[in-house]
Scaffold this motif. Sequence first.
Motif, PDB file in Angstrom:
ATOM      1  N   HIS A  34      19.844  98.790  37.497  1.00 15.09           N
ATOM      2  CA  HIS A  34      21.291  98.396  37.272  1.00 15.09           C
ATOM      3  C   HIS A  34      21.569  97.986  35.829  1.00 15.09           C
ATOM      4  O   HIS A  34      22.668  98.019  35.325  1.00 15.09           O
ATOM      5  CB  HIS A  34      21.658  97.007  38.201  1.00 15.09           C
ATOM      6  CG  HIS A  34      23.231  96.307  37.868  1.00 15.09           C
ATOM      7  ND1 HIS A  34      24.294  97.279  38.344  1.00 15.09           N
ATOM      8  CD2 HIS A  34      23.301  95.392  37.450  1.00 15.09           C
ATOM      9  CE1 HIS A  34      25.153  96.090  37.902  1.00 15.09           C
ATOM     10  NE2 HIS A  34      24.680  95.227  37.494  1.00 15.09           N
ATOM     11  N   GLU A  35      20.523  97.052  35.365  1.00  8.65           N
ATOM     12  CA  GLU A  35      20.786  96.624  33.929  1.00  8.65           C
ATOM     13  C   GLU A  35      20.868  97.665  32.921  1.00  8.65           C
ATOM     14  O   GLU A  35      21.642  97.539  32.009  1.00  8.65           O
ATOM     15  CB  GLU A  35      19.549  95.675  33.723  1.00  8.65           C
ATOM     16  CG  GLU A  35      19.673  94.872  32.305  1.00  8.65           C
ATOM     17  CD  GLU A  35      18.541  94.247  32.170  1.00  8.65           C
ATOM     18  OE1 GLU A  35      18.369  93.461  31.089  1.00  8.65           O
ATOM     19  OE2 GLU A  35      17.364  94.025  32.970  1.00  8.65           O
ATOM     20  N   ASN A  36      20.023  98.780  32.891  1.00  8.71           N
ATOM     21  CA  ASN A  36      20.147  99.751  31.946  1.00  8.71           C
ATOM     22  C   ASN A  36      20.161 101.271  32.277  1.00  8.71           C
ATOM     23  O   ASN A  36      19.812 102.025  31.289  1.00  8.71           O
ATOM     24  CB  ASN A  36      18.736  99.433  31.254  1.00  8.71           C
ATOM     25  CG  ASN A  36      17.563  99.411  31.924  1.00  8.71           C
ATOM     26  OD1 ASN A  36      17.583  99.971  33.052  1.00  8.71           O
ATOM     27  ND2 ASN A  36      16.527  98.770  31.444  1.00  8.71           N
ATOM     28  N   LYS A  89      27.529 104.524  45.325  1.00 10.42           N
ATOM     29  CA  LYS A  89      27.218 104.151  46.794  1.00 10.42           C
ATOM     30  C   LYS A  89      27.119 102.595  47.081  1.00 10.42           C
ATOM     31  O   LYS A  89      27.520 102.181  47.974  1.00 10.42           O
ATOM     32  CB  LYS A  89      25.963 105.040  47.476  1.00 10.42           C
ATOM     33  CG  LYS A  89      26.080 106.557  47.080  1.00 10.42           C
ATOM     34  CD  LYS A  89      27.382 107.285  47.718  1.00 10.42           C
ATOM     35  CE  LYS A  89      27.038 107.261  49.209  1.00 10.42           C
ATOM     36  NZ  LYS A  89      28.154 107.905  50.081  1.00 10.42           N
ATOM     37  N   THR A  90      25.960 102.173  46.574  1.00 13.59           N
ATOM     38  CA  THR A  90      25.755 100.619  46.864  1.00 13.59           C
ATOM     39  C   THR A  90      24.593 100.194  45.690  1.00 13.59           C
ATOM     40  O   THR A  90      24.152 100.911  44.975  1.00 13.59           O
ATOM     41  CB  THR A  90      25.078 100.763  48.045  1.00 13.59           C
ATOM     42  OG1 THR A  90      24.958  99.308  48.760  1.00 13.59           O
ATOM     43  CG2 THR A  90      23.702 101.162  48.201  1.00 13.59           C
ATOM     44  N   GLN A  91      24.820  99.054  45.844  1.00 13.64           N
ATOM     45  CA  GLN A  91      23.740  98.126  45.054  1.00 13.64           C
ATOM     46  C   GLN A  91      22.658  97.646  45.804  1.00 13.64           C
ATOM     47  O   GLN A  91      22.923  97.250  47.082  1.00 13.64           O
ATOM     48  CB  GLN A  91      24.379  96.832  44.149  1.00 13.64           C
ATOM     49  CG  GLN A  91      23.540  96.313  43.187  1.00 13.64           C
ATOM     50  CD  GLN A  91      24.374  95.660  42.249  1.00 13.64           C
ATOM     51  OE1 GLN A  91      24.275  94.358  42.579  1.00 13.64           O
ATOM     52  NE2 GLN A  91      24.869  95.978  41.251  1.00 13.64           N
ATOM     53  N   MET A  92      21.367  97.645  45.565  1.00 16.10           N
ATOM     54  CA  MET A  92      20.164  97.116  46.300  1.00 16.10           C
ATOM     55  C   MET A  92      19.175  96.535  45.486  1.00 16.10           C
ATOM     56  O   MET A  92      19.328  96.498  44.212  1.00 16.10           O
ATOM     57  CB  MET A  92      19.613  98.410  46.915  1.00 16.10           C
ATOM     58  CG  MET A  92      18.752  99.404  46.040  1.00 16.10           C
ATOM     59  SD  MET A  92      18.311 101.005  46.904  1.00 16.10           S
ATOM     60  CE  MET A  92      20.170 101.571  46.963  1.00 16.10           C
ATOM     61  N   GLY A 104      13.813  90.507  43.096  1.00 14.66           N
ATOM     62  CA  GLY A 104      13.135  91.583  42.633  1.00 14.66           C
ATOM     63  C   GLY A 104      14.190  92.465  41.809  1.00 14.66           C
ATOM     64  O   GLY A 104      15.017  91.868  41.064  1.00 14.66           O
ATOM     65  N   LEU A 105      13.886  93.691  41.494  1.00 13.12           N
ATOM     66  CA  LEU A 105      14.634  94.632  40.747  1.00 13.12           C
ATOM     67  C   LEU A 105      15.979  95.194  41.386  1.00 13.12           C
ATOM     68  O   LEU A 105      15.966  95.750  42.363  1.00 13.12           O
ATOM     69  CB  LEU A 105      13.901  95.825  40.410  1.00 13.12           C
ATOM     70  CG  LEU A 105      14.591  96.886  39.504  1.00 13.12           C
ATOM     71  CD1 LEU A 105      14.489  96.463  38.170  1.00 13.12           C
ATOM     72  CD2 LEU A 105      13.563  98.021  39.246  1.00 13.12           C
ATOM     73  N   VAL A 106      17.134  94.671  40.773  1.00 12.34           N
ATOM     74  CA  VAL A 106      18.451  95.241  41.094  1.00 12.34           C
ATOM     75  C   VAL A 106      18.721  96.616  40.698  1.00 12.34           C
ATOM     76  O   VAL A 106      18.497  97.203  39.553  1.00 12.34           O
ATOM     77  CB  VAL A 106      19.408  94.430  40.489  1.00 12.34           C
ATOM     78  CG1 VAL A 106      20.799  94.933  40.884  1.00 12.34           C
ATOM     79  CG2 VAL A 106      19.258  92.695  41.080  1.00 12.34           C
ATOM     80  N   ALA A 107      19.012  97.577  41.533  1.00  8.92           N
ATOM     81  CA  ALA A 107      19.278  98.872  41.243  1.00  8.92           C
ATOM     82  C   ALA A 107      20.659  99.349  41.754  1.00  8.92           C
ATOM     83  O   ALA A 107      21.306  98.880  43.008  1.00  8.92           O
ATOM     84  CB  ALA A 107      18.171  99.631  42.170  1.00  8.92           C
ATOM     85  N   ASP A 108      21.166 100.276  41.514  1.00 12.80           N
ATOM     86  CA  ASP A 108      22.577 101.086  41.890  1.00 12.80           C
ATOM     87  C   ASP A 108      22.154 102.506  42.319  1.00 12.80           C
ATOM     88  O   ASP A 108      21.396 103.233  41.748  1.00 12.80           O
ATOM     89  CB  ASP A 108      23.477 101.079  40.686  1.00 12.80           C
ATOM     90  CG  ASP A 108      23.846  99.837  40.210  1.00 12.80           C
ATOM     91  OD1 ASP A 108      23.852  98.932  40.871  1.00 12.80           O
ATOM     92  OD2 ASP A 108      24.328  99.692  39.070  1.00 12.80           O
ATOM     93  N   SER A 109      22.747 102.788  43.503  1.00 11.75           N
ATOM     94  CA  SER A 109      22.704 104.187  44.011  1.00 11.75           C
ATOM     95  C   SER A 109      23.977 105.032  43.731  1.00 11.75           C
ATOM     96  O   SER A 109      25.395 104.418  43.929  1.00 11.75           O
ATOM     97  CB  SER A 109      22.436 103.920  45.651  1.00 11.75           C
ATOM     98  OG  SER A 109      22.165 105.021  46.126  1.00 11.75           O
TER      99      SER A 109
END
Length: 236
Positions: free
Chosen positions: A157-159, A120-123, A130-135
């Motif tokens: 996102h990283e792991n 969906k998106t990255q946030m 801050g912490l990069v996350a994937d949705s």
Amino acid sequence: MLKLVTLGALILAVSAGAPKCCGPDQVIAGVGATSGLELGGQPAAYVTYAYGAFDFRNGDYGYYLNLDSGQSSQSMRIIQNYTEQVQWVIQYEGKTEKCTKQPITQPAPNNCIPDDAEFKTQMTFGGKNGLVADSYSYGIHYPHVPQDARAYATVVHENCYPLTVALIGEVFVPDINSTLPFISTSGVVNMTVGIPNPDAWFTLPDSCRRGNSVSPRFSRAIPDFDLKAYHLPTFF
């Protein structure tokens, strides 16, 4: 009977063709959730928190569960062994333990994201640094799991470590042999990779070893605590 409650998501998803996204195969973590059902035309809400060890490698899961419906509160311990397809529900009444043995009927959970999920998106959590996350978004469907719903999940996102999940759809309730609308939001906290002392989580207490009652599936006295039914390790 305790209604089915979605606690958190441990099966996430990734878009086709993207690198495989898997969380750790052995973790200790807490999963907190707020879930709502429509019962008899009236809303019903549940707040749950589970903390324990989840061993996807060997199929062992042991955790403590607290559940608050607003009208009552319950605390119990769950030990599951997917190799033997059996689980134990340990309930506490003062200093007394009651252990109930049940068969596991749901498939073993998976700590990898399904390949057919939609990215969906990255946030970023916490601002610019801050912490990069994937949705991701993906479907879960009855009868393989009690829910027939759409999941919206975020991972680091990283792991691919789990962060949050929202579930919107229907859940099968054995009491009425039907599905009901439900919604759930959950998050994973205090997660550490590895299980340094597995005996503390997976060894049966004396109340289970010296004999216990055996409950059929969907007993009115004891809820069904399959991990997929509760989406406890569906935070991967």
